[in-house]
Scaffold this active site. Sequence first.
Site, short mmCIF file in Angstrom:
data_model
loop_
_atom_site.label_atom_id
_atom_site.label_comp_id
_atom_site.label_asym_id
_atom_site.label_seq_id
_atom_site.Cartn_x
_atom_site.Cartn_y
_atom_site.Cartn_z
N LYS A 196 -7.52 -21.27 -15.25
CA LYS A 196 -7.84 -22.18 -14.15
C LYS A 196 -7.41 -21.51 -12.85
O LYS A 196 -6.23 -21.24 -12.64
CB LYS A 196 -7.13 -23.52 -14.33
CG LYS A 196 -7.39 -24.50 -13.18
CD LYS A 196 -6.66 -25.82 -13.43
CE LYS A 196 -6.87 -26.78 -12.28
NZ LYS A 196 -6.16 -28.08 -12.50
N LYS A 219 -12.12 -22.38 -15.63
CA LYS A 219 -12.41 -23.30 -14.52
C LYS A 219 -12.06 -22.62 -13.21
O LYS A 219 -10.94 -22.09 -13.09
CB LYS A 219 -11.59 -24.58 -14.68
CG LYS A 219 -11.72 -25.58 -13.54
CD LYS A 219 -10.79 -26.76 -13.72
CE LYS A 219 -10.92 -27.73 -12.55
NZ LYS A 219 -9.97 -28.86 -12.65
#
Length: 328
Positions: A198, A251
């Site tokens: 992320k 992400k």
Amino acid sequence: MDISSILQGGYQHPLSRSWQGRRQLTKSMFMYPIFITDDPDASVVIPSLPGQRRWGVNQLETFLGPLVKKGLKSVIIFGVPLTCEKDGRGTPADDPSGPVIQAIKKIKLLFPSLYIACDVCLCEYTSHGHCGLLHADGTINTKPSVLRLAEVSVNYAKAGAHCVAPSDMMDGRIKAIKQAFIDADLASKCTLMSYSAKFASALYGPFRDAAGSAPSFGDRKCYQLPPTAKGLARRAIQRDMVEGADIIMVKPALPYLDIISDATQLASDHPIACYQVSGEFAMVHAGAAAGVYDLKTMAFETTESMVRAGATLILSYFTPDFLDWLEV
């Protein structure tokens, strides 16, 4: 012309063109992120996320029912507490009367076949808006943070979640959650999907508007990954595999297709998820509104690129649209 030069004969027909992809988009590949607030009757438009709303639990049947009939297979719940008393340890995160646990129970009652994932983070519930507990100097206090995240995960699983997805990016939280599941006899009953790679992206703005999760001071660059850090992302993926993650997530998605591809190689025996985040979704809509391209065409192009990179699960606000588009 050499025989080896001829390629077009292999994709001259629409059907043969479809065979050129290793995988095709399907409805079951899409997981729909939904925002649940603590006002049970809420249906509040999120201006920066076209077509998306914050919902109360009393609205879930009206909201999700038509989508389930169209083939919706899974959702991921994000709690949006607006009236609770927030504190330094994110106490409201697993409040039995809070939006997440109430939504889990309501959805299981209304739609028993719908797969329920829950985002696990503390930022929406802490008074400071950071994703973990803090030292007095404002830096992350890792050990109590991961213990608290594990506690929240167990309580979501006990409430009936099929999957928990820690998005906090605290070191060691996957191992702590997996051990907590083992201790609670939940390890074989709840999937652990890690936001392994992320990144500290500029594409989270609309989400923070929706969830009210912006930090009250500083930023999250000390625990989310630097955008240039390919090697660090690879190390994080490998760490989370060893610590017990069942699904690996990247992400955002579109700017990090190389990381999705790396994840498919490093975690070749794991499902690979990616999150087409709020800013990606908003950008596709903005470009279409400006006449730069057709919305549906670009939605397909972006998500198909994620599948091409190796994703087997896509978290996307386009999910309701694809439930219609994939009928054709």
